[in-house]
Design an enzyme around this catalytic site. Sequence first.
Site, PDB file in Angstrom:
ATOM      1  N   ASP A   1       0.842  -1.208   0.000  1.00 18.26           N
ATOM      2  CA  ASP A   1       0.000   0.000   0.000  1.00 18.26           C
ATOM      3  C   ASP A   1       0.874   1.254   0.000  1.00 18.26           C
ATOM      4  O   ASP A   1       2.072   1.194   0.294  1.00 18.26           O
ATOM      5  CB  ASP A   1      -0.928   0.009   1.226  1.00 18.26           C
ATOM      6  CG  ASP A   1      -0.156  -0.036   2.542  1.00 18.26           C
ATOM      7  OD1 ASP A   1       0.796  -0.829   2.629  1.00 18.26           O
ATOM      8  OD2 ASP A   1      -0.478   0.740   3.463  1.00 18.26           O
TER       9      ASP A   1
ATOM     10  N   GLU B   1       0.244  -1.104   5.696  1.00 25.15           N
ATOM     11  CA  GLU B   1       1.290  -0.554   6.575  1.00 25.15           C
ATOM     12  C   GLU B   1       1.044   0.922   6.863  1.00 25.15           C
ATOM     13  O   GLU B   1       1.268   1.405   7.969  1.00 25.15           O
ATOM     14  CB  GLU B   1       2.668  -0.744   5.920  1.00 25.15           C
ATOM     15  CG  GLU B   1       3.844  -0.415   6.837  1.00 25.15           C
ATOM     16  CD  GLU B   1       4.247   1.050   6.833  1.00 25.15           C
ATOM     17  OE1 GLU B   1       4.984   1.450   7.739  1.00 25.15           O
ATOM     18  OE2 GLU B   1       3.808   1.804   5.947  1.00 25.15           O
TER      19      GLU B   1
END
Length: 423
Positions: free
Chosen positions: A45, A110
């Site tokens: 991400d 994350e």
Amino acid sequence: LMKTFPTIFSSSLIQHELVANYSHLFWVQGSQPDLLPYLLLAHTDVVPASESDGWDAPPFSAKEIDGFIYGRGTIDDKSSVMGILQALEYLLLKGYAPRRGFYISLGHDEEVMGYMGAVNIASVLKQRGVQLLFVLDEGFAVFDGLISGLEGPAALIGTSEKGFATVKLSVSMIPGHSSMPPSETSIGILAAAVKRLEDNPMPRLFGYGPERGTFEHLAHKFSVPVRFIMSNLWLFSPLIGWVLERKPDTNAFVRTTTAVTMFNAGVKENVIASLAEAYVNLRIHPAQSLQEVMDLIQSTVGDQRVKIELIDGSDPLPVSSADEKSFGFQIIKKTVLEIFSTVTVAPGICVGNTDSRHYKDLTSDIYRFIPIWFKPGDTQRFHGINERISIKNYEEIVAFYFSLIQNCDIQKLPEPHSSVHEL
Ligand SMILES: CCCCCCCC/C=C\CCCCCCCC(=O)NCC(=O)O
Ligand SMILES: [Zn+2]
Ligand SMILES: [Zn+2]
């Protein structure tokens, strides 16, 4: 990933599974099951990006300009995702079979704390009774020209990371007509509180945490008068802290940082806002605790009308080993020096947070490092505009993992050389 790395996804040595729907966990089987496995970590991400902020290329175009690939995630953290998998794909194509088994874990959240991806992968591994020799994640890098007086580039391997706190400040009041305003509005009260936090940074703590070891390691690379200062931190820590706090990237070593990142209030121009809210994101220096930081926020805001809520937070992480016997640190160091023979390698405290903190029950040694080069001006690209990686540097990242995986195949580190005195 399946299209780009077909060998990985078809290899009999590799088991791949999805965790929490979007995170990837790979197990690469080693030929010597008695060797403790390690874990390579990255995340897929990214933080948002908007071309209107002033990018030179659309942030999701991966456009190449003058040897650099531009795009959100090129530093954080696609170079690592692709670098690890590219290295493994090459190794498998060459017929390589590792002796030491290892995991690759690619989290999908994350940037929003990893509570779905990393947390669930760590719990899967824990349920399976896995113990890890070490974990290698993103975090620190190769820094070149960021500290004046430091000769040559320094590869800082994060042996710990700062703690963090996300704090919500809010002020509520009865709304009303803007033609008859009270002497203070929710917006004014909150703005004043935020300003007090910005005007009163957290105390300078340089020298009280593991950053002291970083500068002791680097001391010999400073030019002569500065070398003397760096070699005598017991005396000069306040002076060095004072110099480092002048720039945002080095100030992060010196103290708990305070960043006001969101501010919302008001619904219409002629209505007194009933609610004003601000979010403050702090990164906690290892010499401070989350509780101490909360107490300082309370006293600095000093206004009962401002509600202070801790939304999320954690104390700074334990410090991993970096001595001669530390397998993970020494293997990472050796691999860095194979690729970049002129850099100085030193342990450091990572100023941001990473998914690796969710793996702390599985290993005592967590390292945060990708061999990405940061030159003056580059640290602002992190979560900022014009995030980019040079094609050359991307190749170096692939070469780093390619070599690291093979270097991990030794049973144990060679004995350190004995000195004449010891003989
Ligand atoms: C020779 C010493 C020079 C030191 C200069 C250090 C400057 C640090 C610059 C960049 C490193 C930033 C690391 C942050 C990694 C965190 C990854 C991330 O985005 N995590 C999410 C989060 O923290 O919110
Ligand atoms: Zn990241
Ligand atoms: Zn990030």
